[in-house]
Design an enzyme around this catalytic site. Structure first.
Site, PDB file in Angstrom:
ATOM      1  N   ASP A 128       0.887  -1.245   0.041  1.00 14.87           N
ATOM      2  CA  ASP A 128       0.078   0.068   0.058  1.00 14.87           C
ATOM      3  C   ASP A 128       0.829   1.253  -0.041  1.00 14.87           C
ATOM      4  O   ASP A 128       1.486   1.613   0.765  1.00 14.87           O
ATOM      5  CB  ASP A 128      -1.052   0.041   1.286  1.00 14.87           C
ATOM      6  CG  ASP A 128      -1.911   1.007   1.199  1.00 14.87           C
ATOM      7  OD1 ASP A 128      -2.143   1.746   0.112  1.00 14.87           O
ATOM      8  OD2 ASP A 128      -2.101   1.739   2.447  1.00 14.87           O
ATOM      9  N   ASP A 338      -1.819   5.063  -5.766  1.00 10.40           N
ATOM     10  CA  ASP A 338      -2.172   4.234  -4.691  1.00 10.40           C
ATOM     11  C   ASP A 338      -2.127   2.781  -4.916  1.00 10.40           C
ATOM     12  O   ASP A 338      -3.281   2.380  -5.477  1.00 10.40           O
ATOM     13  CB  ASP A 338      -3.264   4.641  -3.956  1.00 10.40           C
ATOM     14  CG  ASP A 338      -3.596   3.763  -2.673  1.00 10.40           C
ATOM     15  OD1 ASP A 338      -2.883   3.175  -2.280  1.00 10.40           O
ATOM     16  OD2 ASP A 338      -4.571   4.038  -1.985  1.00 10.40           O
TER      17      ASP A 338
END
Length: 536
Positions: A128, A338
């Site tokens: 992440d 992201d």
């Protein structure tokens, strides 16, 4: 007698130091002696009492021996400097650089195995770039199921971290510079608690911070891979909620953001790698992760943008969007890059322009799938995906990012039965470039130069000795269409940005500096007085 002479010198020095107007009249000097000079040789003999014959070879000035000894010492110093600052071209988890996506079973994110502690324990963690903290399930109060029987794609159980079972784990106190728990800390010696709320509603992780060893392998230009242990701060995730109890990152989350507590920051500050890393996602749900990678010289790039004056997340500015050969007006926007978001989300006004132009150009019949949040889906008469219009993001300096796969297929019993445009609208003016847009690229997060780099890649042209030990089981059905629950909100199960708040300067900072300056002026007098006391 010697003590009196020394006292006289010290008193004279004190008078000079305490009378600034006389300071310019005093000149202090020292004689420099070369280490291989006759004077140095005589001084060594007089001090040590050695026999000149025991000094070994003393080179004659300007002889070959003389230059050889000088060069040898220089080489030793250079090796010492390089050794103390050594960093590696690539660093990756000790289990291998490979990453994998398990589709719907694990929330469409990419995962890698990473080892923690002594003895080392392996964890299958989600990657992440939208958050900072690396946390794993630990001393669980409320965690996701860890048994392989709960997941259709696992062939071994997941693990739970136990700090007391690791010989290298350390307590992180509330007094630690990276502890940000504020009012939750009652004492500086108390264990530092953490709580992180993520974008997805009611999704969070909380527990205590601990310090422990994470195991990596290093690859460089100078030979085989090397085992590396790096000390980092980890979240001992005692209690998870929301998506983290429903199959998303059940064994932990590897935060790769710009914060001080992220793994890339620890590796760069330890001098192990350059302050950069790359991720590569391929069409077959595999990928690679490399720390220290700044990408090839031929890559395209764009600068990260600050948020509220600080660089807290990987935000870039898109100048325009193009569908096929048509570049649309008023389609500029900012976006968070992201990897923790499976799909891509655009500000609503930009989304409307792009999706309508895509619909105009695509040669397929629009359709609806029950329960699907996707508006632009199409039937196909072929078992393969038809050719679809390209989607291209334009950046400053005419750099372009051509989306390798802007749609995802819908599989039926007879193969591909349709496809959907893999973009969703979101509120606000900041979108999210998710994993699906990054597919087919070696994406470089160059934190040192605050740039995002990209170059087309099959994700196999990197060098490391190990491969991912776990792959989806053979015979696993194709990844199904994401459910409405999974993709009904912007970001899906994407973790939110856990950026650090900027610290404010102390109101007393100017007084503190002035006080320190005055103390420095008194240092010479204090030193003289100390020496006088020492003599007597």
């Amino acid at each position: 007698m010697a003590a009196r002479s020394l006292l006289s010198v010290l008193l004279l020095l004190a008078c000079v130091l305490l009378e600034p107007q006389n300071a310019r009249a005093l000149t202090l000097s020292a004689r420099l002696i070369h280490r291989f000079s006759d004077e140095a040789k005589a001084l060594r003999i007089s001090r040590s009492g050695e026999d000149p014959k025991d000094l070994g070879r003393w080179p004659q000035r300007n002889s070959m021996d003389y230059y050889h000894l000088l060069a040898s010492t220089d080489f030793q110093k250079q090796r010492m400097k390089l050794g103390s600052r050594r960093h590696f071209q690539f660093l990756f988890p000790s289990e291998g650089s490979n990453t994998v996506s398990f589709g719907n079973d694990f929330g469409w994110l990419h995962y890698t195995w990473i080892d923690i502690g002594t003895p080392n324990v392996s964890f299958l963690v989600a990657l992440d770039t939208g958050s900072d903290l690396f946390w794993v399930p630990c001393d669980c109060i409320q965690c996701a199921p860890l048994s392989a029987s709960y997941y259709s794609t696992l062939d071994r159980d997941l693990n739970e971290y136990n700090p007391s079972g690791s010989n290298t784990s350390k307590h992180v106190s509330c007094g630690h510079e990276l502890c940000e728990s504020g009012t939750n800390c009652k004492s500086p010696k108390q264990s530092c608690p953490y709580t992180i709320d993520y974008y997805t509603e009611n999704t969070s992780s909380s527990g205590l911070l601990v310090e422990d060893i994470v195991h990596f392998a290093a690859g460089g230009d100078d030979g085989p891979n090397t085992s590396i242990e790096a000390s980092v701060i980890i979240g001992c995730g005692m209690k998870q909620s929301g998506g983290y109890l429903d199959g998303i990152a059940p064994d932990g989350l590897l935060g790769l953001g710009l914060g001080e507590i992220s793994i890339p920051t620890f590796l760069a500050k330890a001098g192990l790698t350059k302050n950069s890393f790359s991720m590569c996602f391929d069409d077959d749900d595999s990928g690679r992760l490399f720390f220290g990678d700044q990408g090839p010289a031929t890559q395209q790039s764009t600068s990260f943008l600050p948020s509220n004056g600080n660089y807290e997340t990987y935000i870039v500015g898109v100048e325009a969007c193009c569908i096929g050969n048509s570049c649309l007006k008023q389609t500029s926007f900012k976006a968070l890059v992201d990897s923790g978001t499976s799909f891509t989300f655009l500000p609503e006004a930009v989304y409307d322009k792009i999706s309508k132009e895509f619909d105009r150009q695509v040669n397929a019949t629009i359709t609806n799938y029950a329960g699907s949040p996707w508006k632009y889906c199409y039937n196909t008469s072929s078992q393969d995906l038809p050719k679809v219009p390209s989607v291209k993001l334009m950046f400053v300096a005419n750099n372009s990012f051509v989306v390798h796969d802007p749609v995802f297929p819908i599989n039926g019993n007879q193969g591909v039965v349709g496809f959907c445009l893999a973009i969703q609208p979101t509120d606000g003016d900041i979108g999210t470039i998710g994993q699906n847009f990054m597919t087919g690229y070696r994406t470089v997060f160059d934190r040192e130069n605050l740039k995002l780099g990209w170059s087309r890649s099959n994700c196999q042209d990197f060098s490391d000795a190990k491969s991912m030990p776990l792959t989806p089981s053979k015979g696993t059905p194709p990844n199904p269409l994401p459910t409405n629950e999974q993709q009904g909100t912007p970001g899906g199960f994407a973790p939110a940005v856990a950026g650090r708040a900027p610290s404010k300067p102390s109101a007393a900072s100017s007084r503190l500096v002035a006080s320190q300056f005055c103390s420095l002026r008194l240092l010479p007098l204090l030193l003289v007085l100390f020496l006088i006391v020492l003599v007597f």
